[in-house]
Design an enzyme around this catalytic site. Structure first.
Site, PDB file in Angstrom:
ATOM      1  N   CYS B  89       0.838  -1.099   0.053  1.00  0.00           N
ATOM      2  CA  CYS B  89      -0.132   0.049  -0.158  1.00  0.00           C
ATOM      3  C   CYS B  89       0.997   1.532   0.120  1.00  0.00           C
ATOM      4  O   CYS B  89       1.608   1.565  -1.178  1.00  0.00           O
ATOM      5  CB  CYS B  89      -1.078  -0.218   1.311  1.00  0.00           C
ATOM      6  SG  CYS B  89      -2.368   0.759   0.939  1.00  0.00           S
ATOM      7  N   HIS B 197      -3.358  -6.027   1.114  1.00  0.00           N
ATOM      8  CA  HIS B 197      -2.801  -6.009   2.203  1.00  0.00           C
ATOM      9  C   HIS B 197      -2.345  -7.306   2.776  1.00  0.00           C
ATOM     10  O   HIS B 197      -3.372  -7.919   3.598  1.00  0.00           O
ATOM     11  CB  HIS B 197      -3.416  -5.217   3.470  1.00  0.00           C
ATOM     12  CG  HIS B 197      -3.429  -3.662   3.533  1.00  0.00           C
ATOM     13  ND1 HIS B 197      -2.549  -3.005   4.048  1.00  0.00           N
ATOM     14  CD2 HIS B 197      -3.880  -2.752   2.674  1.00  0.00           C
ATOM     15  CE1 HIS B 197      -2.422  -1.731   3.672  1.00  0.00           C
ATOM     16  NE2 HIS B 197      -3.532  -1.627   2.810  1.00  0.00           N
ATOM     17  N   GLU B 199      -0.931  -8.726   5.293  1.00  0.00           N
ATOM     18  CA  GLU B 199      -0.719  -8.872   6.452  1.00  0.00           C
ATOM     19  C   GLU B 199      -2.066  -8.679   7.134  1.00  0.00           C
ATOM     20  O   GLU B 199      -2.291  -8.921   8.349  1.00  0.00           O
ATOM     21  CB  GLU B 199       0.085  -7.725   7.070  1.00  0.00           C
ATOM     22  CG  GLU B 199      -0.366  -6.433   7.387  1.00  0.00           C
ATOM     23  CD  GLU B 199      -0.444  -5.485   5.976  1.00  0.00           C
ATOM     24  OE1 GLU B 199      -0.136  -5.925   4.816  1.00  0.00           O
ATOM     25  OE2 GLU B 199      -0.937  -4.271   6.047  1.00  0.00           O
TER      26      GLU B 199
END
Lengths: 82, 225
Positions: B89, B197, B199
């Site tokens: 990002c 993302h 994560e």
């Protein structure tokens, strides 16, 4: 020395922001707007004698993103800068 | 052998903790936390993560200020030595602004901030970040961004495609990215930038765990090295 940097999207790079502004102007009833491109203006106050090379370097390394943008450097007279 | 990873925090980063938690969960070792003003990196890093967020308030352009912060000079040098660098990002925006990856991330075509899970295809499962995925596997990973519209000229896009450097591609319209590119690799394959993302997709409680194998891939690559 007052210097004005104009940063514009390169021709051909789609400008979603400009398009949204264009739509808004039309929605407000302003006829005859053919196109809108949104750019950025940065005014610098630099030491007299700052070289053109240094100004170019500032634009290329930070002020503009050369992948998508062009820049134009304008040196302002006292009256323009006021 | 412990996985020696580091997560960089810039002023305005907000996914740095999530990134650290993900790295610790998958590798078993908490990553080091680095600050943008650190001029030198710790020795012997195996992995550097640039997290999402709004570094420097997105002033000028997303990622532009962070790309010129002291720590980035060291990260560029480390990337050139072959240290794996992942930018997610805002981290992806920092990587393009720093020149480690080609192209630029512009405002989403819709002008809207987009925050939802999206479907991606793994276009290259041979990289050190993607080897735990199947070829052409379809995965779901969340996106959350305003400036994720990937732009590069046709010549650059053709080169990226030809060299297998498009790591992930959106399977649905998301942000106006050229050729639906969601993630790109550098020529050497040790730098990956992506808008989604991983994560945020580590365990079932996140609504999916398709991001986990990205970190597993990197750890596996280190162990194999």
């Amino acid at each position: 020395m007052k210097v004005r940097i104009l940063v514009r999207l390169k021709p051909g790079v789609l400008d979603p922001q400009g398009r949204a502004v264009h739509h808004a102007l039309e929605g407000m009833g302003f006829a005859g707007v053919e196109d809108v491109r949104v750019g950025r203006m940065i005014d610098l106050d630099v030491a007299d004698g700052t070289s053109d090379e240094a100004l170019d370097d500032m634009c290329r390394k930070l002020l503009a993103n050369m992948v998508i943008e062009n820049y134009e450097i304008q040196k302002l007279s006292e009256t323009e800068a006021a | 052998m412990a996985f020696r990873a580091a997560v960089v925090t810039f002023p305005g980063s907000n996914c740095d903790r999530d990134m650290a938690v993900a790295l610790e969960q998958v590798s078993g070792t908490a990553p080091l936390r680095l600050w943008h003003g650190d001029a030198e990196l710790p020795q012997g890093l195996d992995f550097i993560a640039l997290p999402g967020g709004f570094s420097y308030g997105d002033y000028l352009r997303s990622g532009a200020m962070a790309a010129n912060s002291p720590i980035m000079r060291s990260i560029i040098a480390a990337a050139e030595r072959g240290v794996p660098v992942l930018g997610v990002c805002n981290g992806f925006q920092v990587l393009t602004e720093s020149g480690l990856l080609p192209g630029a991330l512009m405002r989403n075509a819709s002008q809207n901030f987009i925050c939802r899970a999206v479907s991606l295809r793994v276009e290259n499962n041979q990289s050190l970040f993607t080897s735990a995925y199947d070829a052409n596997e379809e995965i779901r990973i969340p996106v959350a961004h305003h400036d994720g519209n990937y732009f590069a000229d046709d010549e650059t896009l053709d080169r990226l495609e030809g060299e297998g450097r498009v790591a992930f591609r959106y399977l649905e319209p998301v942000n106006g990215s050229r050729r639906d590119i969601a993630g790109v690799l550098n020529a050497a394959g040790n730098v990956l930038g992506m808008m989604p993302h991983p994560e945020r997709a580590i365990e079932p409680a996140h609504g999916g765990s398709d991001g986990r194998r990205l970190f597993e891939s990197a750890i596996k690559a280190l162990v194999a090295a």
